[in-house]
Design an enzyme around this catalytic site. Structure first.
Site, PDB file in Angstrom:
ATOM      1  N   HIS A 160     110.512  10.213  29.059  1.00 59.74           N
ATOM      2  CA  HIS A 160     109.436  10.552  28.004  1.00 59.74           C
ATOM      3  C   HIS A 160     108.559   9.281  27.740  1.00 59.74           C
ATOM      4  CE1 HIS A 160     112.204  10.999  24.498  1.00 59.74           C
ATOM      5  NE2 HIS A 160     112.178   9.727  24.995  1.00 59.74           N
ATOM      6  N   ASN A 161     107.143   9.470  27.765  1.00 58.17           N
ATOM      7  CA  ASN A 161     106.360   8.307  27.245  1.00 58.17           C
ATOM      8  C   ASN A 161     106.343   7.272  27.702  1.00 58.17           C
ATOM      9  OD1 ASN A 161     107.594   9.871  24.495  1.00 58.17           O
ATOM     10  ND2 ASN A 161     105.618   9.778  24.509  1.00 58.17           N
TER      11      ASN A 161
END
Length: 352
Positions: free
Chosen positions: A243-244
């Site tokens: 994620h991210n």
């Protein structure tokens, strides 16, 4: 299915030496090509094979053209033979492809609120949830899943059992191979008194145009902000992007690489197979990370980076590992020895 050399050069450029009307029926490697094939030489180490190939035509660079003497077939001289081969292969593939009729298969499940363009191809057992947007000429094969509010760009092709979860976007001309999952929850948990508390993953995955995603590759949605894959990125099979993360334009990542959360990788980078990229680090543009390398710190200068020990016999590896394990103790002993020598001979530095 065939292409005349004149047509090939008209479409792709290059300097043709030989019969422009000669038709070739496919591309094959130097050592396997026959009299109906075109082949290519992209590595000077294989010049001897180029001299012996039975191919009707040969794609090669100007430097190799001067060195390959015995080959008697037609030649196409170009700056980048490997890239030329790739584009030529696309032309042959386009000839062989059978166009599927546009429309939604009877077994597909499409929510009435989803926007599916008339030119899209939706295969058997596809599931498209509420609010999803599928662009013109997109092709989605059997068993794929498109979540609510997802957006699929024009000419993007989803293969069987690929998944695009809710709210995620992919641009035009993308290819998503079987088993790929885009937008699953990232690995986000807070620990309290030994128990793990799930952090809702409310970001999206935003993917640009001309991106290819390999089979069983997973790209996690952002925790709060978005996971971003810029245009032109090429991802091999079985890659994990947490994620991210932010992957810059035209970066290529080979199979089994793992990118930990919030890592930022620049443009025009290449990441070798099974490389591991630590979370919350930055890799600038035009960095090559070798296969099997573990990147624990940010890389702030372009170049090639390698971090693995060369393979050796097991007993030799054990000896080396023992030395590495004891380096800290050896350093302390050397420092103590230096202090002792300085005490015994305080004028040593002056004498030197």
């Amino acid at each position: 299915m065939s292409i005349r050399l004149a047509q090939l050069v008209e479409r792709l450029g290059g300097q043709l030496k030989g019969d422009a009307d000669l038709a070739v029926h496919g591309i094959a490697p130097l050592d396997a090509a026959g009299s109906t094939h075109i082949t290519f030489l992209s590595n000077p180490k294989f010049r001897a094979q180029a001299d012996q190939t039975q191919a009707a035509a040969l794609i090669l660079s100007e430097a190799d053209d001067a060195q390959v003497q015995a080959y008697g077939g037609a030649r196409i001289v170009v700056k980048n033979p490997y890239a030329y081969f790739a584009r030529a292969a696309q032309l042959f593939q386009a000839q062989a492809e059978v166009a599927l009729p546009a429309g939604v298969h009877a077994s597909a499940v499409v929510d009435p609120s989803a926007a599916v363009a008339a030119g899209a191809v939706i295969g058997p057992h596809v599931v498209i949830e509420a609010g999803a947007v599928i662009g013109e000429r997109a092709r989605i094969d059997a068993g794929s899943f498109i979540g609510r509010g997802a957006v699929v760009g024009e000419d993007t092709h989803f293969h069987a059992r690929a998944t695009l979860h809710h709210g995620c976007h992919i641009g035009a001309r993308g290819i998503v191979h079987s088993g790929a999952v885009i937008g699953a929850d990232g690995f986000g948990f807070a620990n309290e008194a030994g128990q793990w508390i799930k952090i809702p993953q409310v970001g999206r995955v935003m993917i640009g145009d001309d991106v290819e995603i390999g089979a069983n590759t997973t790209i996690d949605r952002g925790a709060l902000a978005d996971t971003v894959i810029e245009e032109g990125v090429k991802l091999d099979n079985q890659i994990q992007i947490a994620h991210n993360c932010h992957i810059g334009a035209h970066t290529a990542i080979a199979a089994c690489a793992g990118i930990a959360g919030s890592a930022r990788i620049g443009k025009y980078c290449s990441i070798g197979g099974a490389a591991m990229i630590h979370g919350h680090i930055t890799i600038v543009d035009r960095v090559h990370v070798s296969a099997g390398t573990l990147a624990l710190r940010s890389i702030l200068e372009p170049g090639q980076y390698t971090g693995f020990y060369p393979i050796t016999e097991h007993r030799d590896w054990e000896k080396s590992a023992a030395l590495v394990r004891n380096l800290g103790a050896m350093r302390e002993k050397i420092r103590a020895l230096e202090k002792t020598l300085k005490t015994l001979n305080p004028n040593q530095e002056e004498n030197e």
